[in-house]
Design a protein around this motif. Structure first.
Motif, short mmCIF file in Angstrom:
data_model
loop_
_atom_site.label_atom_id
_atom_site.label_comp_id
_atom_site.label_asym_id
_atom_site.label_seq_id
_atom_site.Cartn_x
_atom_site.Cartn_y
_atom_site.Cartn_z
N HIS A 19 6.53 11.94 6.18
CA HIS A 19 5.96 10.85 4.90
C HIS A 19 4.74 10.04 5.56
O HIS A 19 4.66 9.98 6.99
N ILE A 21 2.16 7.77 7.48
CA ILE A 21 1.24 7.96 8.63
C ILE A 21 1.47 9.01 9.43
O ILE A 21 0.70 9.82 9.98
N ASP A 40 11.56 14.73 11.32
CA ASP A 40 11.54 14.02 10.51
C ASP A 40 13.21 13.99 9.87
O ASP A 40 13.35 15.19 9.34
N SER A 74 17.43 13.42 14.30
CA SER A 74 17.06 12.06 14.46
C SER A 74 16.86 11.46 15.86
O SER A 74 17.62 11.78 16.83
N VAL A 75 15.58 10.46 15.67
CA VAL A 75 15.55 10.18 16.83
C VAL A 75 16.21 8.91 17.20
O VAL A 75 16.11 8.34 18.41
N ASN A 101 6.47 7.61 15.96
CA ASN A 101 5.95 7.11 14.56
C ASN A 101 7.06 6.66 13.88
O ASN A 101 7.15 5.90 12.92
N GLY A 103 10.13 5.49 11.91
CA GLY A 103 10.48 3.86 11.27
C GLY A 103 11.28 3.75 10.15
O GLY A 103 11.00 4.48 9.08
N TYR A 166 12.79 -5.86 12.82
CA TYR A 166 11.52 -5.02 12.92
C TYR A 166 10.49 -5.38 13.95
O TYR A 166 10.04 -4.75 14.82
N LYS A 170 9.32 -3.65 17.55
CA LYS A 170 7.99 -3.33 17.75
C LYS A 170 7.32 -3.94 19.00
O LYS A 170 6.55 -3.26 19.61
N PRO A 196 -0.77 -0.07 13.19
CA PRO A 196 -1.47 0.49 11.83
C PRO A 196 -1.27 -0.57 10.65
O PRO A 196 -0.40 -1.39 10.59
N THR A 197 -2.04 -0.40 9.75
CA THR A 197 -1.88 -0.73 8.42
C THR A 197 -2.43 0.18 7.30
O THR A 197 -3.48 0.83 7.61
N ALA A 198 -1.40 0.70 6.62
CA ALA A 198 -1.94 1.77 5.73
C ALA A 198 -1.10 1.95 4.44
O ALA A 198 0.02 1.24 4.54
N THR A 200 1.49 3.14 2.39
CA THR A 200 2.43 4.25 2.20
C THR A 200 3.85 3.67 1.57
O THR A 200 3.47 2.59 1.18
N ARG A 201 4.82 4.44 1.66
CA ARG A 201 6.16 3.90 0.65
C ARG A 201 6.66 2.64 1.35
O ARG A 201 7.26 1.86 0.90
N THR A 203 4.79 0.28 2.60
CA THR A 203 3.93 -0.78 2.20
C THR A 203 3.70 -1.07 0.72
O THR A 203 2.59 -1.78 0.12
P1 NAD Z 1 7.18 6.00 5.98
O1 NAD Z 1 8.59 5.35 5.64
O2 NAD Z 1 6.37 6.63 5.09
O3 NAD Z 1 7.48 7.10 7.35
C1 NAD Z 1 8.37 6.73 8.43
C2 NAD Z 1 9.15 8.10 8.47
O4 NAD Z 1 10.01 7.92 9.80
C3 NAD Z 1 10.05 8.53 7.27
O5 NAD Z 1 9.33 9.95 7.13
C4 NAD Z 1 11.08 8.51 7.87
O6 NAD Z 1 12.01 9.68 7.18
C5 NAD Z 1 11.15 8.83 9.19
N1 NAD Z 1 12.24 8.69 10.05
C6 NAD Z 1 12.93 7.26 9.79
N2 NAD Z 1 14.00 7.38 10.57
C7 NAD Z 1 13.92 8.30 11.36
C8 NAD Z 1 14.93 9.07 12.34
N3 NAD Z 1 16.04 8.46 12.84
N4 NAD Z 1 14.60 10.13 12.90
C9 NAD Z 1 13.28 10.68 12.69
N5 NAD Z 1 12.43 10.27 11.53
C10 NAD Z 1 12.83 9.17 11.11
O7 NAD Z 1 6.36 4.72 6.74
P2 NAD Z 1 5.06 4.70 7.43
O8 NAD Z 1 4.31 3.45 6.79
O9 NAD Z 1 4.17 5.79 7.60
O10 NAD Z 1 5.31 4.30 9.01
C11 NAD Z 1 5.10 4.90 10.13
C12 NAD Z 1 5.10 4.08 11.47
O11 NAD Z 1 4.14 3.13 11.18
C13 NAD Z 1 6.40 3.23 11.37
O12 NAD Z 1 6.95 3.16 12.53
C14 NAD Z 1 6.12 2.00 10.65
O13 NAD Z 1 6.94 0.81 11.45
C15 NAD Z 1 4.62 1.66 11.36
N6 NAD Z 1 3.97 0.69 10.62
C16 NAD Z 1 3.44 1.07 9.58
C17 NAD Z 1 2.56 0.21 8.78
C18 NAD Z 1 2.10 0.36 7.49
O14 NAD Z 1 1.21 -0.35 7.19
N7 NAD Z 1 2.30 1.34 6.85
C19 NAD Z 1 2.33 -1.16 9.54
C20 NAD Z 1 2.73 -1.36 10.83
C21 NAD Z 1 3.60 -0.37 11.54
#
Ligand code: NAD
Length: 300
Positions: A19, A21, A40, A74-75, A101, A103, A166, A170, A196-198, A200-201, A203
């Protein structure tokens, strides 16, 4: 036309690539010639459940002419991290880069956090990095090459209300980066992080009418560069979102010197402005750089 950033068949693992980022990373890496391991578990934002998103993304990459395989490991476990690295090596013969990545979120104020909210978040973000990078590192050391990109967050580096679990995870990743970036260069390994800031689900509802501006591909361009053989940066945190890319760093000031005798608490109180002044700060490249600064202030 040849590109500056070209993976030329290099193998890149992206965790959490089903999903948001991570998915954008996987597509951009494949477009730039990488063979991608799309990892994932396909759970919800809070980490519960599972679905076959990794296979869907890998298939979409292959449909567009790229090279990708899926991993649903799973990581969050040592076994999962080992199986993921093993999968990359069995399928493609090596691992050149890892973008960690994956999270999840379990936002609660500190008073309301459950034990499970703490462990689940630390296990995916922080222990997840250890679980994947320890087996990958051994392999990179043997091959004398590697690129590692960690995913940190403004929440961890600057703070966000309700995200103590969280944010700690981080920020912990930056501790890991600081050390790996010292241990890596002798083996040709560079270690950096993106904040990042993006849209996604994760945010959803937070970016308001600006959401359209925060395409995850802005982040993917930075992570793809950092994971590539063109990147010689090490120990950098690049903050990216909505088309802006900058740097977050840790600075240390020369501060105030009490003289050889220990200061009293009253001396500290009287000098607090000078102690907290940001003037003449340095951006140390290791703990050793602060020791050198102390020696300079002490005139030793
Ligand atoms: P997201 O929920 O769309 O993607 C995160 C993905 O990680 C998901 O597909 C999820 O299934 C997968 N995941 C979760 N647990 C897992 C595991 N145990 N093993 C393998 N995969 C697993 O969220 P995102 O916004 O795309 O976030 C991606 C990364 O960026 C994360 O680390 C998040 O903390 C970080 N981040 C995002 C933002 C933002 O603005 N979206 C800001 C700061 C940091």
């Amino acid at each position: 036309m040849s590109r500056a950033v070209d993976f030329d068949g290099q193998v890149v693992i992206v965790t959490g690539a089903g999903h948001g980022i991570g998915r954008a990373h996987a597509f951009m890496l494949a477009e730039h010639g990488a063979r991608v391991v799309v990892n994932d578990v396909g759970g919800a934002v809070d980490g519960t459940g599972s679905s076959p998103v990794a296979e869907e993304v890998a298939r979409q990459i292959r449909d567009r002419g790229g090279v990708a395989v899926a991993s649903t490991d799973s990581v969050a476990t040592v076994e999962g991290g080992a199986a993921l690295v093993q999968r990359a090596i069995e399928e493609f013969g090596c691992v050149d880069a890892v973008i960690h990545n994956a999270g999840i979120l379990r936002d609660r104020t500190f008073a309301k956090l459950s034990d499970e909210d703490v462990t689940a978040v630390l296990e995916v973000h922080l222990l997840g990095a250890f679980n994947v990078l320890r087996p990958a590192w051994k392999h990179m050391v043997e091959r004398r090459y590697g690129r590692i990109v960690l995913t940190t967050s403004a929440s961890g580096l600057l703070g966000t209300f309700g995200q103590s679990n969280y944010a700690a995870a981080k920020a912990g990743l930056i501790g890991l980066m600081n050390v790996l970036s010292l241990e890596g260069p002798r083996y040709g390994i560079c270690v950096n992080a993106v904040a990042p800031t993006a849209a996604t689900r994760m945010t959803e509802g937070l970016l308001g009418e600006l959401a359209d501006r925060f395409d995850p591909r802005h982040v993917a361009a930075v992570a793809t560069f950092l994971a590539s053989p063109s990147c010689e940066l090490n120990r950098h945190i690049l903050t990216v979102g909505g088309g802006r890319v900058g740097r977050i760093f840790i600075g240390v000031t020369p501060g105030w010197y009490s003289g050889p005798e220990p200061a009293s608490p009253d001396d500290i109180a009287a000098s607090i402005e000078e102690i907290c002044s940001l003037s003449d700060h340095i951006v140390p490249q290791s703990g050793q750089d602060e020791v050198a600064l102390i020696q300079r202030v002490l005139g030793t």
